[in-house]
Motif scaffolding. Structure first.
Motif, PDB file in Angstrom:
ATOM      1  N   ARG A 170      70.331 -45.069  74.507  1.00 11.88           N
ATOM      2  CA  ARG A 170      70.486 -43.898  75.615  1.00 11.88           C
ATOM      3  C   ARG A 170      72.247 -44.409  75.801  1.00 11.88           C
ATOM      4  NH1 ARG A 170      66.781 -40.633  76.755  1.00 11.88           N
ATOM      5  NH2 ARG A 170      64.944 -41.256  76.814  1.00 11.88           N
ATOM      6  N   PRO A 171      72.950 -43.195  75.921  1.00 10.36           N
ATOM      7  CA  PRO A 171      74.442 -43.405  75.942  1.00 10.36           C
ATOM      8  C   PRO A 171      74.407 -43.939  77.723  1.00 10.36           C
ATOM      9  CG  PRO A 171      73.988 -41.381  75.022  1.00 10.36           C
ATOM     10  CD  PRO A 171      72.937 -41.980  75.244  1.00 10.36           C
ATOM     11  N   ALA A 172      75.464 -44.860  77.911  1.00  5.17           N
ATOM     12  CA  ALA A 172      75.411 -45.340  79.384  1.00  5.17           C
ATOM     13  C   ALA A 172      76.367 -44.264  80.288  1.00  5.17           C
ATOM     14  CB  ALA A 172      76.069 -46.768  79.442  1.00  5.17           C
ATOM     15  N   GLY A 173      76.076 -44.404  81.376  1.00  2.00           N
ATOM     16  CA  GLY A 173      77.162 -43.517  82.356  1.00  2.00           C
ATOM     17  C   GLY A 173      76.187 -42.720  83.040  1.00  2.00           C
ATOM     18  N   GLY A 174      77.029 -42.272  84.010  1.00  5.23           N
ATOM     19  CA  GLY A 174      76.205 -41.152  84.921  1.00  5.23           C
ATOM     20  C   GLY A 174      76.301 -39.676  84.136  1.00  5.23           C
ATOM     21  N   ASP A 175      77.141 -39.680  83.112  1.00  7.29           N
ATOM     22  CA  ASP A 175      77.065 -38.148  82.615  1.00  7.29           C
ATOM     23  C   ASP A 175      76.441 -38.263  81.245  1.00  7.29           C
ATOM     24  OD1 ASP A 175      79.111 -39.723  81.339  1.00  7.29           O
ATOM     25  OD2 ASP A 175      80.617 -38.137  80.933  1.00  7.29           O
ATOM     26  N   ALA A 176      75.567 -39.192  81.055  1.00  3.87           N
ATOM     27  CA  ALA A 176      75.062 -39.554  79.609  1.00  3.87           C
ATOM     28  C   ALA A 176      74.429 -38.359  78.994  1.00  3.87           C
ATOM     29  CB  ALA A 176      74.200 -40.590  79.548  1.00  3.87           C
ATOM     30  N   LYS A 177      73.455 -37.399  79.736  1.00  2.00           N
ATOM     31  CA  LYS A 177      72.885 -36.278  79.551  1.00  2.00           C
ATOM     32  C   LYS A 177      73.743 -35.102  79.120  1.00  2.00           C
ATOM     33  CE  LYS A 177      68.700 -35.255  81.072  1.00  2.00           C
ATOM     34  NZ  LYS A 177      67.735 -34.670  82.263  1.00  2.00           N
ATOM     35  N   ALA A 178      74.747 -35.127  79.905  1.00  4.73           N
ATOM     36  CA  ALA A 178      75.774 -34.135  79.637  1.00  4.73           C
ATOM     37  C   ALA A 178      76.402 -34.248  78.144  1.00  4.73           C
ATOM     38  CB  ALA A 178      76.701 -34.058  80.873  1.00  4.73           C
ATOM     39  N   ARG A 179      76.836 -35.686  77.915  1.00  8.35           N
ATOM     40  CA  ARG A 179      77.602 -35.998  76.816  1.00  8.35           C
ATOM     41  C   ARG A 179      76.638 -35.611  75.545  1.00  8.35           C
ATOM     42  NH1 ARG A 179      78.744 -40.875  79.072  1.00  8.35           N
ATOM     43  NH2 ARG A 179      77.731 -42.186  77.208  1.00  8.35           N
ATOM     44  N   VAL A 180      75.218 -35.792  75.510  1.00 12.08           N
ATOM     45  CA  VAL A 180      74.246 -35.769  74.471  1.00 12.08           C
ATOM     46  C   VAL A 180      74.389 -34.259  74.261  1.00 12.08           C
ATOM     47  CG1 VAL A 180      71.660 -35.858  73.835  1.00 12.08           C
ATOM     48  CG2 VAL A 180      72.989 -37.720  75.041  1.00 12.08           C
ATOM     49  N   PHE A 181      74.091 -33.554  75.521  1.00 14.57           N
ATOM     50  CA  PHE A 181      73.927 -32.002  75.356  1.00 14.57           C
ATOM     51  C   PHE A 181      75.398 -31.348  74.422  1.00 14.57           C
ATOM     52  CE2 PHE A 181      70.754 -31.129  78.972  1.00 14.57           C
ATOM     53  CZ  PHE A 181      69.717 -31.805  78.253  1.00 14.57           C
ATOM     54  N   TRP A 182      76.480 -31.934  75.052  1.00 16.03           N
ATOM     55  CA  TRP A 182      77.752 -31.562  74.596  1.00 16.03           C
ATOM     56  C   TRP A 182      77.927 -31.714  73.128  1.00 16.03           C
ATOM     57  CZ3 TRP A 182      81.964 -33.098  72.182  1.00 16.03           C
ATOM     58  CH2 TRP A 182      83.239 -32.527  72.070  1.00 16.03           C
ATOM     59  N   HIS A 183      77.228 -32.869  72.638  1.00 14.60           N
ATOM     60  CA  HIS A 183      77.470 -33.336  71.192  1.00 14.60           C
ATOM     61  C   HIS A 183      76.454 -32.450  70.212  1.00 14.60           C
ATOM     62  CE1 HIS A 183      80.399 -36.249  71.444  1.00 14.60           C
ATOM     63  NE2 HIS A 183      79.641 -36.849  72.210  1.00 14.60           N
ATOM     64  N   VAL A 184      75.182 -32.084  70.851  1.00 13.17           N
ATOM     65  CA  VAL A 184      74.392 -31.199  70.300  1.00 13.17           C
ATOM     66  C   VAL A 184      75.069 -29.788  70.219  1.00 13.17           C
ATOM     67  CG1 VAL A 184      72.026 -29.774  70.465  1.00 13.17           C
ATOM     68  CG2 VAL A 184      72.296 -32.435  70.875  1.00 13.17           C
ATOM     69  N   GLU A 185      75.590 -29.405  71.295  1.00 14.35           N
ATOM     70  CA  GLU A 185      76.153 -27.953  71.155  1.00 14.35           C
ATOM     71  C   GLU A 185      77.295 -27.956  70.247  1.00 14.35           C
ATOM     72  OE1 GLU A 185      78.129 -24.978  74.522  1.00 14.35           O
ATOM     73  OE2 GLU A 185      78.837 -26.875  74.368  1.00 14.35           O
ATOM     74  N   ARG A 186      78.069 -29.118  70.182  1.00 14.51           N
ATOM     75  CA  ARG A 186      79.103 -29.094  69.419  1.00 14.51           C
ATOM     76  C   ARG A 186      78.678 -29.033  67.679  1.00 14.51           C
ATOM     77  NH1 ARG A 186      83.016 -26.842  69.031  1.00 14.51           N
ATOM     78  NH2 ARG A 186      83.866 -28.345  67.716  1.00 14.51           N
ATOM     79  N   PHE A 187      77.565 -29.738  67.727  1.00 13.59           N
ATOM     80  CA  PHE A 187      76.882 -29.955  66.292  1.00 13.59           C
ATOM     81  C   PHE A 187      76.234 -28.504  65.919  1.00 13.59           C
ATOM     82  CE2 PHE A 187      73.028 -30.501  63.263  1.00 13.59           C
ATOM     83  CZ  PHE A 187      73.764 -31.314  62.392  1.00 13.59           C
ATOM     84  N   VAL A 188      75.585 -27.808  66.532  1.00 14.02           N
ATOM     85  CA  VAL A 188      75.209 -26.537  66.398  1.00 14.02           C
ATOM     86  C   VAL A 188      76.308 -25.597  66.170  1.00 14.02           C
ATOM     87  CG1 VAL A 188      73.783 -24.582  67.238  1.00 14.02           C
ATOM     88  CG2 VAL A 188      72.778 -26.832  67.543  1.00 14.02           C
ATOM     89  N   GLN A 189      77.114 -25.570  66.999  1.00 15.95           N
ATOM     90  CA  GLN A 189      78.437 -24.681  66.915  1.00 15.95           C
ATOM     91  C   GLN A 189      78.954 -24.932  65.341  1.00 15.95           C
ATOM     92  OE1 GLN A 189      81.547 -25.304  69.655  1.00 15.95           O
ATOM     93  NE2 GLN A 189      81.889 -22.879  69.703  1.00 15.95           N
ATOM     94  N   LYS A 190      79.379 -26.273  65.014  1.00 16.87           N
ATOM     95  CA  LYS A 190      80.043 -26.612  63.687  1.00 16.87           C
ATOM     96  C   LYS A 190      79.096 -25.799  62.608  1.00 16.87           C
ATOM     97  CE  LYS A 190      82.472 -30.564  65.138  1.00 16.87           C
ATOM     98  NZ  LYS A 190      82.550 -32.150  65.031  1.00 16.87           N
TER      99      LYS A 190
END
Length: 189
Positions: free
Chosen positions: A139-159
């Protein structure tokens, strides 16, 4: 003499009943088909849209989705269908993983590696097979961990959609887990 009986396809355990079913024309669904064609054309032009198809059991939602997938495939789009099941409602990202697995399979290993480069750990939170071999998903560390995971999934789908328009179909969302619903909200906002 023809008795009017349609012969059934031989049973194959690797083929779903939907694939062996005779596809009859959709009667009285011209407005829906026109909407599908418009959405597909928009997707091919880079304009993503969200469509929620809801209704009572037995009114033909699944058949409409099958037609949408057929039309999208014929138009050169990549259909990805994820399914939610009542028994999986407590598993984090069950619906998202089901859809992502199909997307990853359709793209192939070389494209997935290119599109996910440097973010395999975040994407592995949704689909563990995307993680680096021999490295467990952390699990990514930090308070914004879920947002980072979501952002990377969004970028992957967008690409992926930049390579070929993606039709993401999520079936039975009423049974989806909370994490998948949160990710869906992030993707469509």
């Amino acid at each position: 003499p023809d008795s009017g009986h349609c012969p059934e396809a031989p049973w194959d355990p690797l083929v779903s009943p939907a694939e062996t079913r005779l596809h009859l024309p959709l009667v009285g669904r011209e407005p829906e088909i026109a909407l599908f064609r418009s959405l597909i054309a928009g997707a091919r032009e880079g304009r993503g849209r969200v469509l929620f198809l809801a209704g009572e059991s037995g009114i033909g939602k699944t058949r409409l989705v099958e037609r949408l997938v057929e039309d999208a495939t014929a138009a050169g789009c990549l259909p990805v269908v994820g399914h939610a099941f009542p028994a999986e409602g407590s598993f984090p990202f069950a619906l998202a993983a089901d859809a992502m697995q199909q997307l990853v399979r359709a793209l192939g290993p070389a494209t997935v590696t290119l599109l996910s480069r440097g973010h395999e750990n975040e994407l592995a939170m949704i689909l563990p097979t995307l993680g680096k071999p021999g490295t467990p998903a952390e699990r990514p560390a930090g308070g914004d961990a879920k947002a980072r995971v979501f952002w990377h999934v969004e970028r992957f789908v967008q690409k992926a959609a930049e390579q070929k328009p993606v039709l993401l179909v999520l079936e039975n969302v009423q049974w989806a887990d909370t994490s998948s619903l949160e990710l869906l909200h992030f993707l469509v906002r």
